[in-house]
Design a protein around this motif. Sequence first.
Motif, PDB file in Angstrom:
ATOM      1  N   VAL A  67      35.576 -79.598  28.163  1.00 21.17           N
ATOM      2  CA  VAL A  67      35.553 -79.502  26.697  1.00 21.17           C
ATOM      3  C   VAL A  67      36.356 -80.650  26.127  1.00 21.17           C
ATOM      4  O   VAL A  67      37.466 -80.942  26.575  1.00 21.17           O
ATOM      5  N   GLY A  68      35.779 -81.336  25.136  1.00 21.89           N
ATOM      6  CA  GLY A  68      36.477 -82.445  24.487  1.00 21.89           C
ATOM      7  C   GLY A  68      35.733 -82.855  23.251  1.00 21.89           C
ATOM      8  O   GLY A  68      34.679 -82.304  22.914  1.00 21.89           O
TER       9      GLY A  68
ATOM     10  N   VAL B 215      27.092 -79.404  25.848  1.00 21.18           N
ATOM     11  CA  VAL B 215      27.141 -78.135  25.126  1.00 21.18           C
ATOM     12  C   VAL B 215      27.846 -78.394  23.803  1.00 21.18           C
ATOM     13  O   VAL B 215      28.749 -79.226  23.723  1.00 21.18           O
ATOM     14  N   ARG B 216      27.409 -77.678  22.758  1.00 22.19           N
ATOM     15  CA  ARG B 216      27.980 -77.861  21.421  1.00 22.19           C
ATOM     16  C   ARG B 216      28.175 -76.505  20.764  1.00 22.19           C
ATOM     17  O   ARG B 216      27.443 -75.549  21.053  1.00 22.19           O
ATOM     18  N   SER B 217      29.135 -76.455  19.868  1.00 23.32           N
ATOM     19  CA  SER B 217      29.444 -75.185  19.221  1.00 23.32           C
ATOM     20  C   SER B 217      28.363 -74.738  18.250  1.00 23.32           C
ATOM     21  O   SER B 217      28.315 -73.565  17.870  1.00 23.32           O
ATOM     22  N   ASP B 218      27.470 -75.639  17.832  1.00 22.06           N
ATOM     23  CA  ASP B 218      26.414 -75.270  16.884  1.00 22.06           C
ATOM     24  C   ASP B 218      25.088 -74.994  17.589  1.00 22.06           C
ATOM     25  O   ASP B 218      24.056 -74.889  16.928  1.00 22.06           O
ATOM     26  N   GLN B 219      25.104 -74.869  18.919  1.00 19.48           N
ATOM     27  CA  GLN B 219      23.878 -74.619  19.670  1.00 19.48           C
ATOM     28  C   GLN B 219      24.105 -73.564  20.735  1.00 19.48           C
ATOM     29  O   GLN B 219      25.225 -73.376  21.199  1.00 19.48           O
TER      30      GLN B 219
ATOM     31  N   MET C 100      32.920 -76.582   9.226  1.00 17.63           N
ATOM     32  CA  MET C 100      33.679 -76.455  10.464  1.00 17.63           C
ATOM     33  C   MET C 100      33.290 -77.575  11.423  1.00 17.63           C
ATOM     34  O   MET C 100      32.110 -77.897  11.567  1.00 17.63           O
ATOM     35  N   ALA C 101      34.280 -78.198  12.035  1.00 15.11           N
ATOM     36  CA  ALA C 101      34.008 -79.291  12.970  1.00 15.11           C
ATOM     37  C   ALA C 101      33.258 -78.771  14.192  1.00 15.11           C
ATOM     38  O   ALA C 101      33.512 -77.662  14.671  1.00 15.11           O
ATOM     39  N   ILE C 102      32.328 -79.581  14.675  1.00 15.30           N
ATOM     40  CA  ILE C 102      31.558 -79.220  15.870  1.00 15.30           C
ATOM     41  C   ILE C 102      32.403 -79.486  17.112  1.00 15.30           C
ATOM     42  O   ILE C 102      32.974 -80.556  17.271  1.00 15.30           O
ATOM     43  N   VAL C 103      32.502 -78.492  17.977  1.00 12.89           N
ATOM     44  CA  VAL C 103      33.203 -78.643  19.252  1.00 12.89           C
ATOM     45  C   VAL C 103      32.182 -79.071  20.304  1.00 12.89           C
ATOM     46  O   VAL C 103      31.132 -78.440  20.443  1.00 12.89           O
ATOM     47  N   LYS C 104      32.489 -80.129  21.030  1.00 12.48           N
ATOM     48  CA  LYS C 104      31.576 -80.652  22.041  1.00 12.48           C
ATOM     49  C   LYS C 104      32.182 -80.507  23.431  1.00 12.48           C
ATOM     50  O   LYS C 104      33.398 -80.532  23.604  1.00 12.48           O
ATOM     51  N   GLY C 105      31.329 -80.369  24.400  1.00 13.43           N
ATOM     52  CA  GLY C 105      31.748 -80.339  25.791  1.00 13.43           C
ATOM     53  C   GLY C 105      30.550 -80.650  26.653  1.00 13.43           C
ATOM     54  O   GLY C 105      29.499 -81.047  26.153  1.00 13.43           O
ATOM     55  N   PHE C 106      30.702 -80.500  27.941  1.00 11.33           N
ATOM     56  CA  PHE C 106      29.546 -80.667  28.817  1.00 11.33           C
ATOM     57  C   PHE C 106      29.753 -79.918  30.110  1.00 11.33           C
ATOM     58  O   PHE C 106      30.883 -79.584  30.492  1.00 11.33           O
ATOM     59  N   LEU C 107      28.647 -79.628  30.753  1.00 15.35           N
ATOM     60  CA  LEU C 107      28.626 -78.970  32.051  1.00 15.35           C
ATOM     61  C   LEU C 107      28.349 -80.010  33.119  1.00 15.35           C
ATOM     62  O   LEU C 107      27.423 -80.818  32.986  1.00 15.35           O
TER      63      LEU C 107
ATOM     64  N   ILE D  20      25.022 -69.788  27.141  1.00 15.76           N
ATOM     65  CA  ILE D  20      26.347 -70.191  26.688  1.00 15.76           C
ATOM     66  C   ILE D  20      26.276 -70.415  25.191  1.00 15.76           C
ATOM     67  O   ILE D  20      25.411 -71.156  24.698  1.00 15.76           O
ATOM     68  N   LYS D  21      27.165 -69.766  24.472  1.00 11.69           N
ATOM     69  CA  LYS D  21      27.228 -69.910  23.020  1.00 11.69           C
ATOM     70  C   LYS D  21      28.683 -70.115  22.628  1.00 11.69           C
ATOM     71  O   LYS D  21      29.589 -70.042  23.465  1.00 11.69           O
ATOM     72  N   PHE D  22      28.917 -70.388  21.353  1.00 10.21           N
ATOM     73  CA  PHE D  22      30.273 -70.604  20.861  1.00 10.21           C
ATOM     74  C   PHE D  22      30.611 -69.521  19.862  1.00 10.21           C
ATOM     75  O   PHE D  22      29.849 -69.235  18.942  1.00 10.21           O
ATOM     76  N   SER D  23      31.777 -68.900  20.047  1.00  8.54           N
ATOM     77  CA  SER D  23      32.185 -67.819  19.149  1.00  8.54           C
ATOM     78  C   SER D  23      33.705 -67.705  19.156  1.00  8.54           C
ATOM     79  O   SER D  23      34.332 -67.811  20.214  1.00  8.54           O
ATOM     80  N   ASP D  24      34.280 -67.490  17.982  1.00  9.75           N
ATOM     81  CA  ASP D  24      35.731 -67.274  17.860  1.00  9.75           C
ATOM     82  C   ASP D  24      36.550 -68.362  18.549  1.00  9.75           C
ATOM     83  O   ASP D  24      37.530 -68.089  19.246  1.00  9.75           O
TER      84      ASP D  24
END
Length: 250
Positions: free
Chosen positions: A98-99, A22-26, A1-8, A51-55
């Motif tokens: 998010v990007g 922030v990353r979807s795998d962390q 699954m591709a990692i989704v990246k963003g930042f605060l 903050i976590k990544f889900s669904d």
Amino acid sequence: MAIVKGFLQFISGPRAGHTVAVRSDQVLTLGRKRGDLLLDDPLVSGAHCRIKFSDGAFILEDLGSTNGTLVDNQLVREVRLVPGAEIRVGASRIVLFVGDEDPVSHTSDPSVPSSHLDIAWLLDEELVELRGSGERTRGTTDVISQDLRLPPGLNAVVEVVAGQDAGKVFRFTRGNVTFGRRQGEVPLSDVEVSRRHAVVEVFGREMIFLRDLGSTNGTYHNGRRISVSKLQSGDTIGCGKTVLKLQVSR
């Protein structure tokens, strides 16, 4: 699954001006004493929220904090975060972007930390000046309160393609560009444009965001009214009866 990246982006509080990836795998935990990101603020609990990544989305969970966590002015225990959401933890106000692009990738400055918790190339600590005006916008988060540096090697312009100022071209010289009626980096003559109408924030070629600043008549991205939206080269921005086209190149 591709990692989704963003930042605060911290827009107030002890870390005002900083960006944190922030990353979807962390999982990112915020707290005063424990966690990945520590905030020197007595209103923040030892371990305050995470903050976590889900669904398919970033999720914020309050960790039983004493003073609570707010998202878009609502007290929450667990909530799905949308791009542009404003998080309040103690005195800190934080906006989520998010990007797909890591903003640190544009800097060649060896002094910029590589840790995913310390991304801050767009922070020039010696040049940052908090405006301190205290001006608030209606129904949206404030424009980031200090200058953002335009990513190295990136050129961006907006051309007015319809409206009273048709034919005018405005070149970006910084990373946050405000649109307004006869003021801002993009001053427009249109009487239907608010004095502080919208802002474009450029964090990278693939991370360009348009935000409405509580304008009276709204801001439009490719003809759709938005509060916050991700832009790409060739997109149009509508303010009042004025339409502008964004062009980005290297």
